[in-house]
Design an enzyme around this catalytic site. Sequence first.
Site, PDB file in Angstrom:
ATOM      1  N   TYR A 124      49.072 -26.941  49.348  1.00  0.00           N
ATOM      2  CA  TYR A 124      49.424 -26.058  48.322  1.00  0.00           C
ATOM      3  C   TYR A 124      50.537 -24.796  48.747  1.00  0.00           C
ATOM      4  O   TYR A 124      50.806 -24.140  48.088  1.00  0.00           O
ATOM      5  CB  TYR A 124      48.170 -25.231  47.768  1.00  0.00           C
ATOM      6  CG  TYR A 124      47.508 -26.097  46.982  1.00  0.00           C
ATOM      7  CD1 TYR A 124      46.623 -26.972  47.307  1.00  0.00           C
ATOM      8  CD2 TYR A 124      47.338 -25.822  45.362  1.00  0.00           C
ATOM      9  CE1 TYR A 124      45.699 -28.014  46.462  1.00  0.00           C
ATOM     10  CE2 TYR A 124      46.520 -26.550  44.757  1.00  0.00           C
ATOM     11  CZ  TYR A 124      45.797 -27.671  45.522  1.00  0.00           C
ATOM     12  OH  TYR A 124      45.186 -28.506  44.343  1.00  0.00           O
ATOM     13  N   LYS A 191      38.226 -32.620  56.800  1.00  0.00           N
ATOM     14  CA  LYS A 191      38.108 -33.880  57.122  1.00  0.00           C
ATOM     15  C   LYS A 191      38.629 -33.831  58.675  1.00  0.00           C
ATOM     16  O   LYS A 191      39.823 -34.645  58.823  1.00  0.00           O
ATOM     17  CB  LYS A 191      39.044 -34.643  56.036  1.00  0.00           C
ATOM     18  CG  LYS A 191      39.376 -36.089  56.254  1.00  0.00           C
ATOM     19  CD  LYS A 191      38.358 -36.612  55.659  1.00  0.00           C
ATOM     20  CE  LYS A 191      38.288 -38.320  55.948  1.00  0.00           C
ATOM     21  NZ  LYS A 191      37.030 -39.160  55.611  1.00  0.00           N
ATOM     22  N   ASP A 225      34.497 -36.317  51.988  1.00  0.00           N
ATOM     23  CA  ASP A 225      33.988 -37.270  51.320  1.00  0.00           C
ATOM     24  C   ASP A 225      32.407 -37.469  51.191  1.00  0.00           C
ATOM     25  O   ASP A 225      31.811 -37.706  50.070  1.00  0.00           O
ATOM     26  CB  ASP A 225      34.525 -38.814  51.944  1.00  0.00           C
ATOM     27  CG  ASP A 225      34.607 -38.756  53.223  1.00  0.00           C
ATOM     28  OD1 ASP A 225      34.481 -37.690  53.835  1.00  0.00           O
ATOM     29  OD2 ASP A 225      34.948 -40.076  53.849  1.00  0.00           O
ATOM     30  N   ASP A 249      39.663 -27.040  45.687  1.00  0.00           N
ATOM     31  CA  ASP A 249      40.327 -26.980  44.186  1.00  0.00           C
ATOM     32  C   ASP A 249      39.321 -28.421  43.686  1.00  0.00           C
ATOM     33  O   ASP A 249      38.730 -28.363  42.732  1.00  0.00           O
ATOM     34  CB  ASP A 249      41.691 -27.355  44.335  1.00  0.00           C
ATOM     35  CG  ASP A 249      42.416 -27.307  42.988  1.00  0.00           C
ATOM     36  OD1 ASP A 249      41.622 -27.024  41.793  1.00  0.00           O
ATOM     37  OD2 ASP A 249      43.375 -27.876  42.564  1.00  0.00           O
TER      38      ASP A 249
END
Length: 363
Positions: A124, A191, A225, A249
């Site tokens: 972002y 991640k 995930d 988000d």
Amino acid sequence: MQHRITLIPGDGIGYEVSLAATRCIEAAGVNIKWDNVLAGSDALDKTGELLPESALDSIRKNKVALKGPITTPIGTGFRSVNVAIRHALDLYACLRPAKSYTGVKSRFKDIDLVIVRENSEDLYAGIEYEEGRPETKDLIEKIEKDTKKSIRADSGITIKPISKFASERIIRFAFEYALKNKRKKVTCVHKANIMKFTDGLFLKVARQVAGEFAGKIIFDEAIVDNMCMQLVQKPHNYDVLVLPNLYGDIISDLCAGLIGGLGIAPGANIGSDMAVFEAVHGSAPKYKGKNKVNPAAMILSGALMLRYIGENKAADNLEEAVKQVIAEGKSVTYDLKADPLDPTAVGTSQMADAIINKLREKA
Ligand code: NAD
């Protein structure tokens, strides 16, 4: 005591939910002088700018703002007015509580999660290279030279910066929030197994900061995930989640889904000395001017704002009034009815009236 607070009604459904929120906040007995400023499509029509500097100056002066949703324009240079406000004022922490309310149809009961999303970096940051431009070709050449990996010539590229500085301040924010609000556990979501130098850095900093809170707050980590699956299956195992911008988000919408929808999901964007409070939901343009949508997310954002300015009693009363109206299930908007077509659903302003009546009964 009178508080001076910036009000950005936003656009789309923004006016309706902002009006409902300011009426309820005032009914909670707090004396506020609102400085009304424009941002979004109305600001563009009236001033030629989507985010006039005067709107930012008002927040800089008052230190606190309540903001309605703003539509992200398509086809202008602006990525998002919402992201621009967070960047311009360095509102680095996005706080999004996801709490179950009795009377809301949802898969789970008694959820009480808090999402702490980093607001300033990651994908972002707005650093993008458009496909086909000369600077994109230069970048591709440099990356291929440095990494010996090939990138297709017709690629667009978005850069994902994650710094030690921003990671440390958001993770510290999450732990301090947990401590102050008697929470037990902070889970760092990442991640890092794939993005070793960005998410890996975020995780490394999280482990370091967690050490300072050992014995007071439990630290836990999860790959994003897996976190999605865990939240959908066992949301009660989690407490405070701290995440880089993009995962924050996505996971906050997932958590809004767990508690029954965007209509009851409030939020805050907090910096070192100022804050902007806004619902998680957007401007829902198809409902604009229809007096249809749920004002609770915006009103609950107002309750977060009242806590921020030290009006804790009023915040408790406001949250309790929202809770009661939702639990009774009579004067609620379509999204809180078992059948969204239920003709007894009320409009935005009538739900606000019911909340105000509850506040008056208590006063
Ligand atoms: P949205 O949140 O505006 O609406 C999606 C759907 O969710 C709506 O059609 C409606 O069915 C439901 N919904 C949303 N708010 C509701 C409410 N208060 N009560 C009942 N139902 C509600 O998301 P979108 O359609 O993806 O985005 C519309 C615009 O808003 C886009 O331009 C987007 O960029 C912008 N946006 C702004 C913000 C912000 O201002 N912070 C946040 C998200 C999206």
